[in-house]
Enzyme design. Structure first.
Site, PDB file in Angstrom:
ATOM      1  N   GLU A 162      -1.925  -2.007  -2.032  1.00  0.00           N
ATOM      2  CA  GLU A 162      -3.174  -1.215  -2.514  1.00  0.00           C
ATOM      3  C   GLU A 162      -3.585  -1.606  -2.221  1.00  0.00           C
ATOM      4  O   GLU A 162      -4.997  -2.491  -2.114  1.00  0.00           O
ATOM      5  CB  GLU A 162      -2.477  -0.527  -3.744  1.00  0.00           C
ATOM      6  CG  GLU A 162      -2.758  -1.731  -4.772  1.00  0.00           C
ATOM      7  CD  GLU A 162      -2.515  -0.277  -6.243  1.00  0.00           C
ATOM      8  OE1 GLU A 162      -1.802   0.103  -6.093  1.00  0.00           O
ATOM      9  OE2 GLU A 162      -2.872  -1.421  -7.596  1.00  0.00           O
ATOM     10  N   CYS A 163      -5.049  -0.676  -1.100  1.00  0.00           N
ATOM     11  CA  CYS A 163      -6.582  -1.027  -0.946  1.00  0.00           C
ATOM     12  C   CYS A 163      -6.989  -2.596   0.000  1.00  0.00           C
ATOM     13  O   CYS A 163      -6.592  -2.401   0.754  1.00  0.00           O
ATOM     14  CB  CYS A 163      -6.931  -0.904  -2.376  1.00  0.00           C
ATOM     15  SG  CYS A 163      -9.097  -0.844  -2.011  1.00  0.00           S
ATOM     16  N   GLY A 164      -7.157  -3.150  -1.446  1.00  0.00           N
ATOM     17  CA  GLY A 164      -7.545  -4.737  -0.569  1.00  0.00           C
ATOM     18  C   GLY A 164      -6.500  -4.965   0.297  1.00  0.00           C
ATOM     19  O   GLY A 164      -5.992  -5.568   0.720  1.00  0.00           O
ATOM     20  N   LEU A 206      -3.763  -4.037   1.527  1.00  0.00           N
ATOM     21  CA  LEU A 206      -3.322  -3.107   2.473  1.00  0.00           C
ATOM     22  C   LEU A 206      -4.078  -3.829   4.224  1.00  0.00           C
ATOM     23  O   LEU A 206      -3.290  -4.044   4.693  1.00  0.00           O
ATOM     24  CB  LEU A 206      -3.402  -1.358   2.148  1.00  0.00           C
ATOM     25  CG  LEU A 206      -3.961  -0.911   3.385  1.00  0.00           C
ATOM     26  CD1 LEU A 206      -2.433  -0.550   4.280  1.00  0.00           C
ATOM     27  CD2 LEU A 206      -4.403   0.723   3.484  1.00  0.00           C
ATOM     28  N   SER A 227      -0.915   1.725   0.921  1.00  0.00           N
ATOM     29  CA  SER A 227      -2.271   2.701   0.720  1.00  0.00           C
ATOM     30  C   SER A 227      -3.547   2.551   0.305  1.00  0.00           C
ATOM     31  O   SER A 227      -3.459   1.174  -0.359  1.00  0.00           O
ATOM     32  CB  SER A 227      -1.421   4.134  -0.200  1.00  0.00           C
ATOM     33  OG  SER A 227      -2.913   4.834  -0.343  1.00  0.00           O
TER      34      SER A 227
END
Length: 430
Positions: free
Chosen positions: A319-321, A323, A410
């Site tokens: 998730e986020c970082g 990803l 995501s």
């Protein structure tokens, strides 16, 4: 069944009033008195809890009525009341802001409220702001207001002069430049990066002890949340969880949820380790990979281990970082680009403007998960999204959710306790 514990909700009329420093100082003050302190942070924040954890000496959980639900929040408070002498909730934004505001939490759980108001550039008008906070929702137990950033005795006299009858003035917190907590694009600098933080907290705690803020806490009865134990869908599953300076945005409740599902977390550092732990799945939470580009790029052994794990069909959830780390490359805010793990096709670049912010829900076949997004980077990938988040506010599709084999990723920071069964599916083979 109830448990009684002193408690206080510390809020403000807006963001950037200095409430995190004051909350941390209050937690450290109580701790220095030998009290067992449990601190919570309202909303989806990752960085404020790091400061509050250092101040209190205990893990800081988020209280978020939208992501986790009020029953979950009630259960967290009830558990804290079993071991704490005092519970402190640091609010989010202004007292009445958000889909589940600090005021909503205080009203739901009977927490008394105190306000931190930045008094810079203000005199008698301080009292008008305090009056508005106290009267806007009369059902709240408003204990008074603390003047933050008091510049001099004369300044404080002007502030006190404007206080209306019936609204307690809790004292002045001095303007002290060396106490300012530094920030970067996603919020405060992580606590582990701040040299001299404990000395700063002790100084601020001494100052807050000279105010009436500590006495604003009152005994509160906390009732049992009655939350059910989730099914052991991850029994025997060992999950390698990234945790270091680059990947630190991880809700403690997510780890608790995985353990309740039967999983065994095994922590590793993409910055420092050359191999993954022996694990069935990998969890790459968010953080600041853009601040550690060269170290991440140079750790070829870790990148190869991630590619090998994914190629074997073993689940990876990012998730986020996390990803961004899976991509082929990432460029920081200065345009410096470096090769990332290459598990996922695509590139990303960190910009100077906010790319996304806000609550979103994600509907998967296994159920709906709720979370939050906050990032400055933009992503280009040939992959078609498997789903999109649904923003709580705003039009159009939300964040893309990608599936590539057993890799799921995501920008959303999902809150697992809202739907443990759906969270479990993120760590099981496709």
């Amino acid at each position: 069944m109830t448990r009684r514990c002193r408690a206080l909700c510390l809020s403000a009329p807006a963001s950037n009033q200095g409430k995190t420093l004051v909350a941390a100082a209050l937690a450290r003050h109580w701790r220095n008195q030998g009290l067992r302190v449990r601190v919570f942070k309202a909303g989806p924040d990752f960085l404020d809890p790091m400061i509050l954890e250092r101040a209190s000496g205990a893990t800081v959980y988020n209280l978020d009525g939208w992501m986790g639900g009020m029953g979950h929040c009630r259960a967290l408070l009830y558990e804290a009341a079993a071991e704490a002498d005092v519970i402190l909730l640091e609010g989010v934004m202004g007292l009445f802001d958000g889909p589940c505001s600090s005021a909503d939490l205080a009203a739901a759980f009977g927490l008394p409220v105190a306000a931190v108001i930045d008094a810079a550039g203000m005199g008698q008008s301080f009292g008008a702001v305090a009056l508005g906070l106290a009267r806007y929702r009369p059902e709240l137990t408003f204990r008074g207001a603390l003047a933050n950033g008091v510049a001099s005795p004369r300044h404080e006299a002007m502030v006190k002069e404007g206080m209306p009858d019936g609204i307690a003035y809790l004292g002045g917190f001095p303007r002290q430049p060396r106490w300012q907590l530094p920030s970067r694009h996603l919020g405060l600098v992580q606590a582990a990066e701040l040299a001299g933080l404990d000395e700063l907290l002790d100084e601020a705690a001494e100052a807050v002890g000279k105010t009436g803020l500590a006495e604003a806490a009152l005994p509160v009865d906390f009732s049992s949340g009655g939350s059910a134990q989730p099914p052991a869908l991850l029994r025997g599953v060992r999950i390698a969880v990234a945790r270091d300076a680059a990947f630190a945005f991880l809700y403690p409740a997510n780890l608790d949820c995985l353990r309740a599902l039967g999983a065994e977390p095994a922590f590793f550092s993409p910055l420092n380790d050359s191999s993954l732990p022996d694990a069935d799945a990998v969890y790459l939470p968010g953080g600041y990979p853009e601040l550690h580009l060269q170290t991440l790029a140079g750790n070829s052994a870790m990148k190869a281990a991630l590619r090998e794990h994914a190629a074997a069909g073993k689940p990876v959830y990012a998730e986020c970082g996390g990803l961004l780390y899976l991509l082929e490359s990432l460029a920081d805010g200065e345009g410096r680009e470096a090769a990332m793990a290459g598990v996922f096709p695509g590139r990303a670049a960190v910009g100077r403007r906010l790319a996304a912010l806000g609550y979103q829900s994600l509907r998967l076949a296994e159920g709906e998960l709720r979370g939050h997004t906050f990032h400055y980077s933009t992503l280009a990938t040939p992959l078609a999204p498997a789903a999109h988040g649904e923003p709580l506010r705003g039009a159009g599709p939300g964040e893309a959710f990608y599936r590539c084999g057993a890799v799921r990723a995501s920008y959303l920071h999902l809150y697992f306790p809202c739907r443990p069964e759906a969270a479990a599916a993120l760590f099981l083979p496709a």
